[in-house]
Design a protein around this motif. Structure first.
Motif, short mmCIF file in Angstrom:
data_model
loop_
_atom_site.label_atom_id
_atom_site.label_comp_id
_atom_site.label_asym_id
_atom_site.label_seq_id
_atom_site.Cartn_x
_atom_site.Cartn_y
_atom_site.Cartn_z
N VAL A 160 8.04 -14.14 -71.10
CA VAL A 160 8.86 -14.54 -69.96
C VAL A 160 8.09 -15.57 -69.15
O VAL A 160 6.94 -15.33 -68.77
CB VAL A 160 9.21 -13.33 -69.06
N LEU A 161 8.72 -16.72 -68.91
CA LEU A 161 8.12 -17.72 -68.04
C LEU A 161 8.28 -17.26 -66.60
O LEU A 161 9.41 -17.02 -66.14
CB LEU A 161 8.80 -19.08 -68.22
N HIS A 162 7.17 -17.12 -65.89
CA HIS A 162 7.22 -16.62 -64.52
C HIS A 162 6.75 -17.69 -63.55
O HIS A 162 5.65 -18.24 -63.69
CB HIS A 162 6.33 -15.38 -64.36
N ALA A 163 7.60 -17.99 -62.58
CA ALA A 163 7.23 -18.89 -61.48
C ALA A 163 7.06 -18.04 -60.23
O ALA A 163 7.96 -17.29 -59.85
CB ALA A 163 8.30 -19.94 -61.26
N HIS A 164 5.89 -18.13 -59.59
CA HIS A 164 5.62 -17.23 -58.47
C HIS A 164 6.58 -17.47 -57.31
O HIS A 164 6.78 -16.59 -56.47
CB HIS A 164 4.17 -17.38 -58.01
N ALA A 165 7.21 -18.66 -57.26
CA ALA A 165 8.15 -18.96 -56.18
C ALA A 165 9.57 -18.49 -56.48
O ALA A 165 10.47 -18.70 -55.67
CB ALA A 165 8.16 -20.46 -55.91
N SER A 166 9.78 -17.85 -57.63
CA SER A 166 11.14 -17.43 -58.00
C SER A 166 11.59 -16.26 -57.13
O SER A 166 10.76 -15.51 -56.60
CB SER A 166 11.18 -17.03 -59.47
N PRO A 167 12.91 -16.09 -56.95
CA PRO A 167 13.41 -14.96 -56.15
C PRO A 167 12.95 -13.63 -56.72
O PRO A 167 12.73 -13.50 -57.93
CB PRO A 167 14.94 -15.12 -56.27
N PRO A 168 12.80 -12.62 -55.87
CA PRO A 168 12.34 -11.31 -56.34
C PRO A 168 13.25 -10.76 -57.43
O PRO A 168 14.47 -10.84 -57.34
CB PRO A 168 12.41 -10.44 -55.07
N GLY A 169 12.64 -10.22 -58.45
CA GLY A 169 13.39 -9.56 -59.50
C GLY A 169 13.84 -10.46 -60.63
O GLY A 169 14.31 -9.96 -61.66
N ARG A 170 13.72 -11.79 -60.48
CA ARG A 170 14.22 -12.67 -61.54
C ARG A 170 13.43 -12.50 -62.83
O ARG A 170 14.00 -12.45 -63.92
CB ARG A 170 14.17 -14.13 -61.09
N SER A 171 12.11 -12.42 -62.74
CA SER A 171 11.31 -12.27 -63.95
C SER A 171 11.49 -10.89 -64.57
O SER A 171 11.48 -10.74 -65.79
CB SER A 171 9.83 -12.53 -63.64
N ALA A 172 11.67 -9.87 -63.72
CA ALA A 172 11.93 -8.53 -64.25
C ALA A 172 13.25 -8.50 -65.01
O ALA A 172 13.36 -7.88 -66.08
CB ALA A 172 11.94 -7.51 -63.11
N LEU A 173 14.28 -9.17 -64.48
CA LEU A 173 15.56 -9.24 -65.18
C LEU A 173 15.41 -10.01 -66.48
O LEU A 173 15.97 -9.62 -67.51
CB LEU A 173 16.61 -9.90 -64.29
N ALA A 174 14.64 -11.10 -66.46
CA ALA A 174 14.43 -11.88 -67.68
C ALA A 174 13.72 -11.05 -68.74
O ALA A 174 14.01 -11.19 -69.94
CB ALA A 174 13.63 -13.14 -67.36
N LEU A 175 12.80 -10.17 -68.34
CA LEU A 175 12.12 -9.31 -69.30
C LEU A 175 13.06 -8.23 -69.83
O LEU A 175 13.06 -7.93 -71.03
CB LEU A 175 10.89 -8.69 -68.66
N ALA A 176 13.87 -7.65 -68.95
CA ALA A 176 14.84 -6.65 -69.40
C ALA A 176 15.84 -7.26 -70.38
O ALA A 176 16.21 -6.65 -71.38
CB ALA A 176 15.57 -6.05 -68.20
N PHE A 177 16.25 -8.50 -70.10
CA PHE A 177 17.19 -9.16 -71.00
C PHE A 177 16.52 -9.53 -72.31
O PHE A 177 17.14 -9.48 -73.37
CB PHE A 177 17.79 -10.40 -70.33
#
Length: 239
Positions: free
Chosen positions: A84-101
């Motif tokens: 999962v590409l993670h940007a620290h400035a992304s809204p909360p939960g976006r990377s967690a959702l990307a990992l779940a997906f």
């Protein structure tokens, strides 16, 4: 031909609890299978033994300009099933959702099965925000329409991005010509509205009859949009 996608609604309980540094980087994940030794239900596919997936998650610090290149290299590494590409400035939960997906993509939609193109059995790369693929002519970004819900039961749709190789993309299209990706991305707000209208039964059959016949009671998926853009995009523009 890949198996048809089924409706999947992600709630907060489906999202992994991630402790991430305040920096850009890659979330790496490997799923291991634990045999439970009990008969599985028909919903599990009728297997003789049920299994539970455990995730081993890591994080690699990467400069923003190198995220895509590093992901393309890391996802081929032993012991890595998803990135999962993670940007620290992304809204909360976006990377967690990307990992779940990513888990849903790899372990459900593209799990090994007869007739599944082996190019789609590879590991997956996802992102909560639109990745910049400038300079990567061999890669394609695909916006997946993902359904989420909150504690009140309200349902909404959002976008999770997947990065595919050209070969994966062609296999995913299953013989359909490559569509105009820029046109699809330009219609994303309308596509999200169209998906919501279809879910709530508010699509007019007089205008959307061809699409409704194609869906045959199923959901509006990103794959169908990419395979039949001439049918879907005009409806999205009017949604």
């Amino acid at each position: 031909m890949p198996p048809p996608a089924t409706e999947r609604i992600f709630s907060s309980g489906d999202l992994p609890l991630l402790s991430l540094p305040g920096a850009d980087g890659l979330i790496t994940c490997q799923w291991t299978h634990e045999t439970l030794g009990v008969p599985s239900s028909m919903e599990d596919g009728g297997d003789a033994i049920a299994e539970r997936r455990r995730a081993q998650v890591g994080f690699v610090l990467v400069e923003p300009a190198w995220l895509v290149r590093a992901a393309a290299e890391q996802v081929r590494s032993p012991g890595v099933d998803a990135i999962v590409l993670h940007a620290h400035a992304s809204p909360p939960g976006r990377s967690a959702l990307a990992l779940a997906f990513a888990s849903h993509l790899r372990n459900v939609l593209r799990r090994p099965a007869p007739g599944l193109d082996p190019r789609l059995g590879n590991n997956v790369v996802t992102a909560g925000l639109r990745p910049d693929l400038a300079g990567f002519s061999d890669l394609v970004r695909v916006p997946h329409l993902v359904t989420i819900t909150d504690g009140t039961g309200a349902v909404a749709d959002t976008i999770v991005w997947e990065i595919m190789t050209g070969g994966q993309f062609d296999a995913w299209l299953d013989g359909a010509p490559r569509p105009d990706q820029r046109a699809i991305e330009a219609h994303l707000p309308g596509l999200l509205r169209l998906r919501g209208l279809h879910r709530s039964g508010r699509l007019d059959h007089r205008r959307a009859g061809a699409l409704l016949d194609m869906l045959d009671g199923g959901q509006l998926t990103t794959r169908l949009i990419h395979r039949f853009p001439r049918v879907v995009l005009p409806l999205a523009a009017a949604a």
